[in-house]
Design an enzyme around this catalytic site. Structure first.
Site, PDB file in Angstrom:
ATOM      1  N   SER A  66       1.205   5.177 -13.064  1.00  0.00           N
ATOM      2  CA  SER A  66       2.146   4.579 -13.860  1.00  0.00           C
ATOM      3  C   SER A  66       3.520   4.687 -13.376  1.00  0.00           C
ATOM      4  CB  SER A  66       2.253   5.183 -15.096  1.00  0.00           C
ATOM      5  OG  SER A  66       0.836   5.052 -15.845  1.00  0.00           O
ATOM      6  N   HIS A 117     -10.934   4.457  -5.516  1.00  0.00           N
ATOM      7  CA  HIS A 117     -10.186   4.025  -6.401  1.00  0.00           C
ATOM      8  C   HIS A 117     -10.784   4.706  -7.762  1.00  0.00           C
ATOM      9  CE1 HIS A 117      -7.613   2.551  -9.714  1.00  0.00           C
ATOM     10  NE2 HIS A 117      -6.750   2.633  -8.863  1.00  0.00           N
ATOM     11  N   GLU A 173     -11.039   3.996 -10.606  1.00  0.00           N
ATOM     12  CA  GLU A 173     -11.777   2.814 -11.539  1.00  0.00           C
ATOM     13  C   GLU A 173     -13.369   2.551 -10.896  1.00  0.00           C
ATOM     14  OE1 GLU A 173      -8.940  -0.006 -11.772  1.00  0.00           O
ATOM     15  OE2 GLU A 173      -7.675   1.386 -12.973  1.00  0.00           O
ATOM     16  N   GLU A 226      -3.866   9.924  -6.932  1.00  0.00           N
ATOM     17  CA  GLU A 226      -3.812   9.292  -8.265  1.00  0.00           C
ATOM     18  C   GLU A 226      -4.352  10.202  -9.267  1.00  0.00           C
ATOM     19  OE1 GLU A 226      -3.001   4.926  -7.636  1.00  0.00           O
ATOM     20  OE2 GLU A 226      -5.168   5.079  -7.724  1.00  0.00           O
ATOM     21  N   GLY A 251      -2.612   3.764 -15.487  1.00  0.00           N
ATOM     22  CA  GLY A 251      -2.478   2.541 -16.598  1.00  0.00           C
ATOM     23  C   GLY A 251      -2.043   3.156 -17.840  1.00  0.00           C
ATOM     24  N   ASN A 279      -1.851  -2.628  -6.256  1.00  0.00           N
ATOM     25  CA  ASN A 279      -3.292  -2.886  -6.520  1.00  0.00           C
ATOM     26  C   ASN A 279      -3.376  -3.855  -7.677  1.00  0.00           C
ATOM     27  OD1 ASN A 279      -5.742  -2.713  -7.063  1.00  0.00           O
ATOM     28  ND2 ASN A 279      -5.904  -0.601  -7.820  1.00  0.00           N
ATOM     29  N   LYS A 336      -5.928  -5.303  -8.914  1.00  0.00           N
ATOM     30  CA  LYS A 336      -6.951  -5.113  -9.550  1.00  0.00           C
ATOM     31  C   LYS A 336      -7.687  -6.538 -10.032  1.00  0.00           C
ATOM     32  CE  LYS A 336      -5.163  -0.871 -11.463  1.00  0.00           C
ATOM     33  NZ  LYS A 336      -5.441   0.238 -12.331  1.00  0.00           N
TER      34      LYS A 336
HETATM   35  C1  PEP Z   1      -3.668   2.177  -9.680  1.00  0.00           C
HETATM   36  O1  PEP Z   1      -4.517   1.384 -10.432  1.00  0.00           O
HETATM   37  O2  PEP Z   1      -3.877   2.461  -8.607  1.00  0.00           O
HETATM   38  C2  PEP Z   1      -2.671   2.484 -10.401  1.00  0.00           C
HETATM   39  C3  PEP Z   1      -1.880   3.335 -10.032  1.00  0.00           C
HETATM   40  O3  PEP Z   1      -2.195   1.931 -11.631  1.00  0.00           O
HETATM   41  P1  PEP Z   1      -0.832   1.950 -12.584  1.00  0.00           P
HETATM   42  O4  PEP Z   1       0.194   1.741 -11.731  1.00  0.00           O
HETATM   43  O5  PEP Z   1      -1.029   0.634 -13.466  1.00  0.00           O
HETATM   44  O6  PEP Z   1      -0.888   3.166 -13.301  1.00  0.00           O
END
Ligand code: PEP
Length: 252
Positions: free
Chosen positions: A212, A94, A96, A166, A172, A9, A11
């Site tokens: 992460s 997601h 976000e 997630e 993040g 992703n 973003k």
């Molecule tokens: C994500 O945005 O779906 C995500 C898992 O981000 P990160 O790997 O940076 O934590």
């Protein structure tokens, strides 16, 4: 049989040239045959990515869709539009989008219905906030997120649904769920799907972990029984790291 998947992703990162460079770099890798690889660049660069990946197995995924087919919805993009440029997959839900764009379960349900009706495959994201985990409410919260959305779909629809657990506190932040925490939630979700449908659905749905994931922790997470791969944010912006994460998910 459920598929092993690693999806990146991107973003709101990478301009046009950076997107082209990263896609071109990824095309050079010989990814393991047992892992399906997906990338999710920003809207303006989806068509270019599809074109660049014509002779590649890497699939292009939209980061979002609107919950209507067309009309007076300034600034939005529909499933139908994505299909018309060769994008057959989209993220929905997601964290976000939920946090910054007020996407409630009701809105997400509409998006899921529109995407599936337009034959888009969806990667549906869900997961708890830190406060839910601290108050031991995370299973209940996840169950509600799924009850209100994907679990309203009929059994047939599940061939087009991928799930991504997630935990919001791990996205993040550099803080990853332990492999045990990921396995525990994935197993809970798979068992619950079995209860709601049957094992022809639960055994075949891919459940990805996101939060992460990086080359140093990918294999211990992916080695868990119910973890079929990852949704990768930050680390997917580096072709080298993304490739290492994909390799960590291969059994070959
Ligand atoms: C994500 O945005 O779906 C995500 C898992 O981000 P990160 O790997 O940076 O934590």
């Amino acid at each position: 049989m459920r598929k092993k998947i690693v999806a990146g992703n991107w973003k709101m990162n990478n301009n046009f040239n950076q997107t082209k460079d990263l896609v071109t770099e990824l095309k050079e890798f010989n990814f393991p045959k047992d892992v399906s690889v997906m990338i999710s660049p920003a809207y303006p660069f989806l068509k270019t990515s599809v074109d660049l990946l014509q002779d590649s197995s890497i699939k292009v995924v939209s980061q979002n869709i609107h919950q209507k087919n067309n009309g007076a919805y300034t600034g939005e993009v529909s499933s139908e539009m994505l299909k018309s440029i060769g994008v057959n997959n989209t993220l929905i839900g997601h964290s976000e989008r939920r946090a910054y764009f007020n996407e409630t379960d009701d809105v997400l349900l509409e998006k899921i219905e529109f995407a599936l009706n337009n034959n888009l495959n969806i990667i549906f994201c869900f997961g708890e906030e830190l406060s839910d985990r601290k108050s031991n409410n995370h299973f209940k919260l996840v169950k509600t997120q799924l009850d209100n959305t994907v679990l309203k779909m009929n059994k047939e629809s599940w061939k087009n649904i991928i799930l991504a657990y997630e935990p919001v506190w791990a996205i993040g932040t550099g803080e990853t769920a332990t492999p045990e925490q990921a396995q525990e939630m994935h197993e809970f979700v798979r068992n619950y799907i079995c209860e709601c449908y049957d094992n022809s659905v639960s055994d075949n749905v891919s459940i990805l972990y996101g939060g992460s994931v990086k080359p140093s922790n990918a294999s211990e997470i992916f080695n868990k029984n119910d973890v079929d791969g990852g949704l990768i944010g930050g680390a997917s912006l580096s072709a080298k790291d993304f490739n290492l994460i994909i390799e960590a998910n291969s059994s070959l």
